[in-house]
Enzyme design. Structure first.
Site, mmCIF file in Angstrom:
data_model
loop_
_atom_site.group_PDB
_atom_site.id
_atom_site.type_symbol
_atom_site.label_atom_id
_atom_site.label_comp_id
_atom_site.label_asym_id
_atom_site.label_seq_id
_atom_site.Cartn_x
_atom_site.Cartn_y
_atom_site.Cartn_z
ATOM 1 N N ASN A 32 0.758 -1.392 0.054
ATOM 2 C CA ASN A 32 -0.028 -0.060 0.050
ATOM 3 C C ASN A 32 0.746 1.239 0.034
ATOM 4 O O ASN A 32 0.338 2.522 0.140
ATOM 5 C CB ASN A 32 -1.065 -0.009 1.090
ATOM 6 C CG ASN A 32 -0.325 0.101 2.315
ATOM 7 O OD1 ASN A 32 0.922 0.179 2.547
ATOM 8 N ND2 ASN A 32 -1.032 0.274 3.679
ATOM 9 N N ASP A 56 -3.909 -2.605 -0.307
ATOM 10 C CA ASP A 56 -3.447 -2.560 1.467
ATOM 11 C C ASP A 56 -4.064 -4.000 1.740
ATOM 12 O O ASP A 56 -5.184 -4.588 1.554
ATOM 13 C CB ASP A 56 -4.373 -1.591 1.796
ATOM 14 C CG ASP A 56 -4.807 -1.658 3.541
ATOM 15 O OD1 ASP A 56 -4.173 -2.523 4.200
ATOM 16 O OD2 ASP A 56 -5.083 -0.811 4.228
ATOM 17 N N SER A 75 4.499 -4.321 6.862
ATOM 18 C CA SER A 75 4.499 -3.669 8.140
ATOM 19 C C SER A 75 5.398 -2.367 8.206
ATOM 20 O O SER A 75 6.495 -2.563 7.577
ATOM 21 C CB SER A 75 4.699 -4.750 9.342
ATOM 22 O OG SER A 75 4.686 -4.064 10.417
ATOM 23 N N TYR A 145 3.762 -2.654 17.574
ATOM 24 C CA TYR A 145 4.756 -3.521 16.760
ATOM 25 C C TYR A 145 4.745 -4.810 17.452
ATOM 26 O O TYR A 145 4.416 -5.824 16.770
ATOM 27 C CB TYR A 145 5.713 -2.764 16.648
ATOM 28 C CG TYR A 145 6.690 -3.397 15.577
ATOM 29 C CD1 TYR A 145 6.377 -3.380 14.260
ATOM 30 C CD2 TYR A 145 7.926 -4.062 16.028
ATOM 31 C CE1 TYR A 145 7.491 -4.107 13.377
ATOM 32 C CE2 TYR A 145 8.807 -4.275 15.299
ATOM 33 C CZ TYR A 145 8.469 -4.478 13.538
ATOM 34 O OH TYR A 145 9.234 -5.377 12.694
#
Ligand code: UDP
Length: 313
Positions: A32, A56, A75, A145
């Site tokens: 994305n 995405d 990520s 995260y």
């Protein structure tokens, strides 16, 4: 093989694409472009075996045709990026990983998860072995995260156990090389950017915290080996050559011939005090260990950052 690489326009993802295409595979990149960028794949523009889809992966998606392997690298990965995009980071590790696992299930494909040494949090076991469960603050700023990746690992194991998908989990330690962003915020680009400009190098805390830096080509080689292995449990991939951040700042200053002074700023919350991979498992299971020394790896990295600085000047 025909391989789907989510996050293929990112730093590690794009190097993985180079390697997979070089080995004769076909690659479909899903990205994305939140923290990745098309420029990372510019060298492959004329490559007919590469297809980049702006997608995405947390949203519904379809990939036409057969797929042999899904490599899930999407990520934000720099603390600066995931602190700026905490919700997107949690979404991509959870909903995004789920969609990639569903894709692997639908296609009968293998699945590789890029996880992280952050699963160990601020580790009480040193060096970190895969069997260590970690010391993560579940409500701290880094948790978006850390917990996202820990959830992604749990989801991957659940799909393997429930559906028999052939899954692999790489726990990636600090990695550096060309295509990191100048303003990425991570220590390698931050120190090099400052050193090359002759501006102060900012060490967070007293610099006694340690990291171990792996060159990106070594890391990608580890991922490629893991992708073909039958090891279902996590495998550490990183370079065990550990140094303090202050030593690293001094090293960068020496190797770039910079006159930058070293200045100190407060340590970010929950910044791990020590990190070094135990790579006994990767050596045994994959026959892998890093080949590129810090000096060898930093040379092309410095050249890359010099080029970026000249482009923005
Ligand atoms: N760090 C630093 N100065 C910087 C950027 C990072 O001293 O400009 C430190 C940071 O506090 C951490 C280490 O360098 O202890 C590695 O940080 P990085 O953001 O590269 O990755 P991390 O290993 O924390 O995910």
């Amino acid at each position: 093989m025909r391989i789907v690489v989510s996050g293929g326009a990112g730093f590690i993802g794009s190097h993985l694409c180079d390697r997979l295409l070089g080995d004769g595979n076909t690659v479909v990149v899903l990205d994305n472009l939140l923290t990745g960028n098309r420029g990372n794949l510019a060298q492959l523009k004329a490559e007919p075996r590469l297809c980049l889809v702006e997608q995405d992966i947390t949203q519904p998606l379809a990939v036409e045709g057969p797929v042999d392997c899904v490599a899930n690298l999407a990520s934000p990965a720099s603390p600066k990026d995931y602190l700026e995009y905490p919700i997107e980071t949690l979404d991509v590790g959870s909903a995004g990983t789920r969609r990639m696992l569903e894709l692997a299930l639908e296609k009968g494909a293998r699945f590789l998860l890029s996880s992280t040494s952050e699963c160990y949090g601020d580790p009480m076991v040193h060096p970190q072995v895969e069997t260590y469960w970690g010391n993560v603050n579940p409500v701290g700023p880094r948790s978006c995260y850390d917990e996202s990746k820990r959830f992604a690992e749990a989801l991957t194991m659940a799909y393997h156990r429930k559906y028999g998908i052939r899954t692999n989990i790489a726990r990636i330690f600090n990695t550096y090389g060309p295509r990191m962003k100048l303003n990425d915020g991570r220590v390698v680009p931050a120190f090099l950017d400052s050193a090359l400009r002759g501006e102060p190098i900012t060490v967070f805390g007293d610099g006694s915290q340690t990291r171990s830096f792996c060159y990106v080509s070594d890391l990608v080689d580890g991922l490629c080996r893991l992708m073909l292995s039958e090891e279902r449990y996590p495998v550490n991939l990183g370079n065990p050559c550990e140094m303090t951040i202050l030593e690293f700042a001094e090293y960068i200053r020496r190797m770039t011939g910079s006159r930058s002074e070293i200045v100190f700023e407060p340590l970010p919350v929950d910044d791990p005090q020590q990190r070094k991979p135990d790579i006994t498992k990767a050596r045994g299971v994959l026959g892998w260990e890093p080949q590129v020394s810090l000096e060898e790896g930093l040379r092309p990295t410095v050249e890359y950052f010099r080029g970026l600085q000249m482009a923005v000047a």
